[in-house]
Design a protein around this motif. Structure first.
Motif, PDB file in Angstrom:
ATOM      1  N   LYS A   1       6.139 -14.289  -9.785  1.00 15.73           N
ATOM      2  CA  LYS A   1       5.041 -15.221  -9.521  1.00 15.73           C
ATOM      3  C   LYS A   1       4.559 -15.145  -8.083  1.00 15.73           C
ATOM      4  CE  LYS A   1       6.424 -18.435 -13.125  1.00 15.73           C
ATOM      5  NZ  LYS A   1       6.770 -19.810 -13.450  1.00 15.73           N
ATOM      6  N   GLN A   2       4.717 -13.993  -7.463  1.00 21.71           N
ATOM      7  CA  GLN A   2       4.268 -13.773  -6.097  1.00 21.71           C
ATOM      8  C   GLN A   2       3.302 -12.604  -6.076  1.00 21.71           C
ATOM      9  OE1 GLN A   2       5.176 -15.700  -3.406  1.00 21.71           O
ATOM     10  NE2 GLN A   2       6.200 -16.945  -4.935  1.00 21.71           N
ATOM     11  N   PRO A   3       2.348 -12.592  -5.148  1.00 16.75           N
ATOM     12  CA  PRO A   3       1.452 -11.450  -5.031  1.00 16.75           C
ATOM     13  C   PRO A   3       2.234 -10.175  -4.722  1.00 16.75           C
ATOM     14  CG  PRO A   3       0.624 -13.303  -3.773  1.00 16.75           C
ATOM     15  CD  PRO A   3       2.014 -13.661  -4.211  1.00 16.75           C
ATOM     16  N   LEU A   4       1.713  -9.065  -5.198  1.00 15.00           N
ATOM     17  CA  LEU A   4       2.287  -7.757  -4.914  1.00 15.00           C
ATOM     18  C   LEU A   4       1.250  -6.979  -4.125  1.00 15.00           C
ATOM     19  CD1 LEU A   4       4.419  -5.534  -5.298  1.00 15.00           C
ATOM     20  CD2 LEU A   4       3.258  -4.940  -7.433  1.00 15.00           C
ATOM     21  N   ILE A   5       1.603  -6.587  -2.902  1.00 15.62           N
ATOM     22  CA  ILE A   5       0.696  -5.850  -2.029  1.00 15.62           C
ATOM     23  C   ILE A   5       1.280  -4.465  -1.806  1.00 15.62           C
ATOM     24  CG2 ILE A   5      -0.406  -5.777   0.236  1.00 15.62           C
ATOM     25  CD1 ILE A   5       0.003  -8.880   0.293  1.00 15.62           C
ATOM     26  N   ILE A   6       0.476  -3.441  -2.093  1.00 12.13           N
ATOM     27  CA  ILE A   6       0.918  -2.057  -1.929  1.00 12.13           C
ATOM     28  C   ILE A   6      -0.111  -1.310  -1.101  1.00 12.13           C
ATOM     29  CG2 ILE A   6       1.498   0.092  -3.109  1.00 12.13           C
ATOM     30  CD1 ILE A   6       2.327  -1.566  -5.533  1.00 12.13           C
ATOM     31  N   ARG A   7       0.301  -0.817   0.048  1.00 10.55           N
ATOM     32  CA  ARG A   7      -0.627  -0.102   0.938  1.00 10.55           C
ATOM     33  C   ARG A   7      -0.947   1.289   0.417  1.00 10.55           C
ATOM     34  NH1 ARG A   7      -1.314   2.440   6.196  1.00 10.55           N
ATOM     35  NH2 ARG A   7      -3.406   1.818   6.777  1.00 10.55           N
TER      36      ARG A   7
ATOM     37  N   PHE B   1      -4.127  -5.808   3.189  1.00 15.59           N
ATOM     38  CA  PHE B   1      -4.731  -7.060   2.779  1.00 15.59           C
ATOM     39  C   PHE B   1      -4.198  -8.191   3.652  1.00 15.59           C
ATOM     40  CE2 PHE B   1      -5.059  -4.362  -0.915  1.00 15.59           C
ATOM     41  CZ  PHE B   1      -6.346  -4.633  -1.379  1.00 15.59           C
ATOM     42  N   THR B   2      -5.103  -9.049   4.111  1.00 13.80           N
ATOM     43  CA  THR B   2      -4.699 -10.185   4.935  1.00 13.80           C
ATOM     44  C   THR B   2      -4.199 -11.317   4.046  1.00 13.80           C
ATOM     45  OG1 THR B   2      -6.855 -11.268   4.879  1.00 13.80           O
ATOM     46  CG2 THR B   2      -6.493  -9.601   6.625  1.00 13.80           C
ATOM     47  N   GLN B   3      -3.493 -12.242   4.626  1.00 15.65           N
ATOM     48  CA  GLN B   3      -3.010 -13.400   3.870  1.00 15.65           C
ATOM     49  C   GLN B   3      -4.193 -14.211   3.329  1.00 15.65           C
ATOM     50  OE1 GLN B   3       0.299 -13.965   3.097  1.00 15.65           O
ATOM     51  NE2 GLN B   3      -0.678 -15.360   1.650  1.00 15.65           N
ATOM     52  N   THR B   4      -5.254 -14.295   4.104  1.00 18.31           N
ATOM     53  CA  THR B   4      -6.449 -15.015   3.655  1.00 18.31           C
ATOM     54  C   THR B   4      -7.032 -14.364   2.414  1.00 18.31           C
ATOM     55  OG1 THR B   4      -6.943 -15.754   5.896  1.00 18.31           O
ATOM     56  CG2 THR B   4      -8.770 -15.767   4.334  1.00 18.31           C
ATOM     57  N   GLU B   5      -7.082 -13.033   2.380  1.00 14.60           N
ATOM     58  CA  GLU B   5      -7.598 -12.333   1.201  1.00 14.60           C
ATOM     59  C   GLU B   5      -6.708 -12.554  -0.016  1.00 14.60           C
ATOM     60  OE1 GLU B   5      -9.840  -8.558   3.290  1.00 14.60           O
ATOM     61  OE2 GLU B   5      -7.647  -8.550   3.149  1.00 14.60           O
ATOM     62  N   VAL B   6      -5.420 -12.578   0.181  1.00 15.48           N
ATOM     63  CA  VAL B   6      -4.487 -12.792  -0.924  1.00 15.48           C
ATOM     64  C   VAL B   6      -4.619 -14.223  -1.446  1.00 15.48           C
ATOM     65  CG1 VAL B   6      -2.050 -12.879  -1.588  1.00 15.48           C
ATOM     66  CG2 VAL B   6      -2.871 -11.047  -0.106  1.00 15.48           C
ATOM     67  N   ASP B   7      -4.748 -15.177  -0.526  1.00 14.95           N
ATOM     68  CA  ASP B   7      -4.889 -16.585  -0.933  1.00 14.95           C
ATOM     69  C   ASP B   7      -6.172 -16.795  -1.704  1.00 14.95           C
ATOM     70  OD1 ASP B   7      -2.498 -17.161   0.285  1.00 14.95           O
ATOM     71  OD2 ASP B   7      -3.420 -17.992   2.088  1.00 14.95           O
TER      72      ASP B   7
ATOM     73  N   ARG C   1      -4.556   8.686  -8.969  1.00 19.76           N
ATOM     74  CA  ARG C   1      -5.065   9.977  -8.500  1.00 19.76           C
ATOM     75  C   ARG C   1      -6.443  10.270  -9.084  1.00 19.76           C
ATOM     76  NH1 ARG C   1      -0.106  11.555  -9.844  1.00 19.76           N
ATOM     77  NH2 ARG C   1       1.365  11.704  -8.144  1.00 19.76           N
ATOM     78  N   THR C   2      -6.588  10.061 -10.382  1.00 23.72           N
ATOM     79  CA  THR C   2      -7.856  10.331 -11.060  1.00 23.72           C
ATOM     80  C   THR C   2      -8.988   9.489 -10.489  1.00 23.72           C
ATOM     81  OG1 THR C   2      -6.712  10.909 -13.106  1.00 23.72           O
ATOM     82  CG2 THR C   2      -9.022  10.290 -13.302  1.00 23.72           C
ATOM     83  N   LEU C   3      -8.712   8.219 -10.225  1.00 25.78           N
ATOM     84  CA  LEU C   3      -9.745   7.304  -9.739  1.00 25.78           C
ATOM     85  C   LEU C   3      -9.866   7.283  -8.214  1.00 25.78           C
ATOM     86  CD1 LEU C   3      -9.091   4.308 -12.156  1.00 25.78           C
ATOM     87  CD2 LEU C   3     -10.884   6.040 -12.307  1.00 25.78           C
ATOM     88  N   GLY C   4      -8.920   7.924  -7.518  1.00 28.21           N
ATOM     89  CA  GLY C   4      -8.956   7.949  -6.058  1.00 28.21           C
ATOM     90  C   GLY C   4      -8.552   6.640  -5.413  1.00 28.21           C
ATOM     91  N   LEU C   5      -7.604   5.941  -6.027  1.00 23.90           N
ATOM     92  CA  LEU C   5      -7.171   4.641  -5.511  1.00 23.90           C
ATOM     93  C   LEU C   5      -6.133   4.806  -4.412  1.00 23.90           C
ATOM     94  CD1 LEU C   5      -6.774   2.810  -8.925  1.00 23.90           C
ATOM     95  CD2 LEU C   5      -8.790   2.922  -7.444  1.00 23.90           C
ATOM     96  N   ALA C   6      -6.173   3.906  -3.445  1.00 24.20           N
ATOM     97  CA  ALA C   6      -5.245   3.989  -2.320  1.00 24.20           C
ATOM     98  C   ALA C   6      -4.340   2.760  -2.238  1.00 24.20           C
ATOM     99  CB  ALA C   6      -6.012   4.164  -1.011  1.00 24.20           C
ATOM    100  N   SER C   7      -4.929   1.587  -2.064  1.00 22.39           N
ATOM    101  CA  SER C   7      -4.155   0.355  -1.876  1.00 22.39           C
ATOM    102  C   SER C   7      -4.471  -0.624  -2.995  1.00 22.39           C
ATOM    103  CB  SER C   7      -4.500  -0.293  -0.537  1.00 22.39           C
ATOM    104  OG  SER C   7      -4.198   0.572   0.529  1.00 22.39           O
ATOM    105  N   MET C   8      -3.582  -1.581  -3.186  1.00 24.97           N
ATOM    106  CA  MET C   8      -3.833  -2.616  -4.195  1.00 24.97           C
ATOM    107  C   MET C   8      -3.159  -3.920  -3.822  1.00 24.97           C
ATOM    108  SD  MET C   8      -1.268  -2.464  -7.453  1.00 24.97           S
ATOM    109  CE  MET C   8      -1.578  -4.187  -7.736  1.00 24.97           C
ATOM    110  N   VAL C   9      -3.708  -4.989  -4.372  1.00 19.00           N
ATOM    111  CA  VAL C   9      -3.056  -6.289  -4.344  1.00 19.00           C
ATOM    112  C   VAL C   9      -3.133  -6.831  -5.762  1.00 19.00           C
ATOM    113  CG1 VAL C   9      -5.149  -7.539  -3.608  1.00 19.00           C
ATOM    114  CG2 VAL C   9      -2.905  -8.568  -3.248  1.00 19.00           C
ATOM    115  N   GLY C  10      -2.021  -7.337  -6.255  1.00 16.67           N
ATOM    116  CA  GLY C  10      -1.960  -7.981  -7.561  1.00 16.67           C
ATOM    117  C   GLY C  10      -1.571  -9.431  -7.369  1.00 16.67           C
ATOM    118  N   VAL C  11      -2.419 -10.335  -7.848  1.00 13.90           N
ATOM    119  CA  VAL C  11      -2.184 -11.765  -7.650  1.00 13.90           C
ATOM    120  C   VAL C  11      -2.029 -12.429  -9.016  1.00 13.90           C
ATOM    121  CG1 VAL C  11      -3.122 -13.896  -6.669  1.00 13.90           C
ATOM    122  CG2 VAL C  11      -3.578 -11.708  -5.545  1.00 13.90           C
TER     123      VAL C  11
END
Length: 64
Positions: A4-10, A58-64, A25-35
């Motif tokens: 039940k916590q955000p997951l942030i992956i650089r 991702f900043t804490q403000t963006e995650v919130d 790889r196919t979509l060219g994704l780099a970073s993610m946050v899951g909330v």
């Protein structure tokens, strides 16, 4: 996401928690946050995932 916590992956390609490396790889994704989308009674009804095409911290403000 089981805590039940955000997951942030650089870097999704180098992080062992991120399992969809072929898709990234196919979509060219780099970073993610899951909330987790959580109801007032604490039930989680889904997860909102946001991805970037460039490495991003991702900043804490963006995650919130």
């Amino acid at each position: 996401m089981t805590h039940k916590q955000p997951l942030i992956i650089r870097d999704v390609l180098r992080n062992r928690k991120f399992k969809e490396k072929a898709m990234a790889r196919t979509l060219g994704l780099a970073s993610m946050v899951g909330v987790p989308l959580q109801l007032k009674d604490d039930r989680v009804i889904g997860v909102l995932n946001c991805f970037t095409y460039e490495p991003y911290v991702f900043t804490q403000t963006e995650v919130d």
